[in-house]
Design a protein around this motif. Structure first.
Motif, mmCIF file in Angstrom:
data_model
loop_
_atom_site.group_PDB
_atom_site.id
_atom_site.type_symbol
_atom_site.label_atom_id
_atom_site.label_comp_id
_atom_site.label_asym_id
_atom_site.label_seq_id
_atom_site.Cartn_x
_atom_site.Cartn_y
_atom_site.Cartn_z
ATOM 1 N N HIS A 69 32.655 39.552 73.795
ATOM 2 C CA HIS A 69 33.802 39.652 72.897
ATOM 3 C C HIS A 69 34.567 38.341 72.920
ATOM 4 N N GLU A 70 35.344 38.106 71.859
ATOM 5 C CA GLU A 70 36.244 36.960 71.843
ATOM 6 C C GLU A 70 37.520 37.338 72.590
ATOM 7 N N ALA A 71 37.941 36.488 73.514
ATOM 8 C CA ALA A 71 39.187 36.696 74.245
ATOM 9 C C ALA A 71 40.281 35.857 73.585
ATOM 10 N N PRO A 72 41.543 36.263 73.753
ATOM 11 C CA PRO A 72 42.636 35.478 73.161
ATOM 12 C C PRO A 72 42.735 34.094 73.785
ATOM 13 N N ILE A 73 43.154 33.121 72.968
ATOM 14 C CA ILE A 73 43.372 31.748 73.413
ATOM 15 C C ILE A 73 44.794 31.369 73.015
ATOM 16 N N HIS A 74 45.464 30.573 73.851
ATOM 17 C CA HIS A 74 46.857 30.226 73.572
ATOM 18 C C HIS A 74 46.940 29.385 72.304
ATOM 19 N N VAL A 75 47.988 29.633 71.537
ATOM 20 C CA VAL A 75 48.136 28.994 70.228
ATOM 21 C C VAL A 75 48.318 27.479 70.355
ATOM 22 N N SER A 76 48.805 27.001 71.502
ATOM 23 C CA SER A 76 48.978 25.567 71.689
ATOM 24 C C SER A 76 47.654 24.842 71.898
ATOM 25 N N ASN A 77 46.588 25.581 72.197
ATOM 26 C CA ASN A 77 45.277 24.985 72.438
ATOM 27 C C ASN A 77 44.418 24.897 71.180
ATOM 28 N N VAL A 78 44.942 25.342 70.040
ATOM 29 C CA VAL A 78 44.212 25.241 68.782
ATOM 30 C C VAL A 78 45.077 24.511 67.760
ATOM 31 N N ALA A 79 44.416 23.840 66.818
ATOM 32 C CA ALA A 79 45.123 23.151 65.735
ATOM 33 C C ALA A 79 44.450 23.503 64.418
ATOM 34 N N LEU A 80 45.249 23.609 63.379
ATOM 35 C CA LEU A 80 44.733 23.908 62.047
ATOM 36 C C LEU A 80 43.881 22.752 61.547
ATOM 37 N N VAL A 81 42.796 23.057 60.850
ATOM 38 C CA VAL A 81 41.919 22.020 60.306
ATOM 39 C C VAL A 81 42.430 21.636 58.920
ATOM 40 N N ASP A 82 42.602 20.325 58.724
ATOM 41 C CA ASP A 82 43.079 19.788 57.448
ATOM 42 C C ASP A 82 42.036 20.073 56.368
#
Length: 123
Positions: A69-82
């Motif tokens: 399963h996919e586990a949650p990841i902190h929002v600060s560790n991901v960035a939106l792709v332009d």
């Protein structure tokens, strides 16, 4: 948290490199946003194995075993792709006036910081 929504394409910007078995640099769509924990669940990222107890359903089929399963990841560790450059970017919001039924209504939109392009929601 308002900068990342369900259906957005994001890239992991922190953690172990892919050469070391990590997820940094991988991209995926946001499946779910958990605002109270400041976390997101991203498709194909942060996979964990879960052991499910073996049992039987009413029809006699067997359930259980090992699932991923996919586990949650902190929002600060991901960035939106332009959408234009296909690279991670920060997000800012702008107010844009939209014509609806002859009246102009102010509407808040998300804009990629690097290219200035509007980010469309895909949910």
């Amino acid at each position: 948290m308002a900068s990342i929504k369900k259906g957005d394409l994001v890239q992991v910007i922190a953690g172990a490199r892919q050469s070391r078995g990590g997820d940094r640099g991988k991209t995926g769509r946001v499946i779910e946003v958990l605002p109270e924990q400041n976390r997101v669940i991203v498709e194909g990222i942060n996979l964990v194995t879960k052991h499910i107890k073996v049992g039987q359903t009413g029809r006699g089929t067997r359930t259980g075993g090992i699932e991923t399963h996919e586990a949650p990841i902190h929002v600060s560790n991901v960035a939106l792709v332009d959408p234009e450059t296909k690279k991670p970017t920060r997000v800012r919001s702008e107010v844009k006036t939209v014509e609806k039924n002859g009246a102009s209504i102010p509407q808040k939109i998300r804009v990629a910081t690097k290219s200035g392009k509007e980010i469309k929601s895909n949910d």
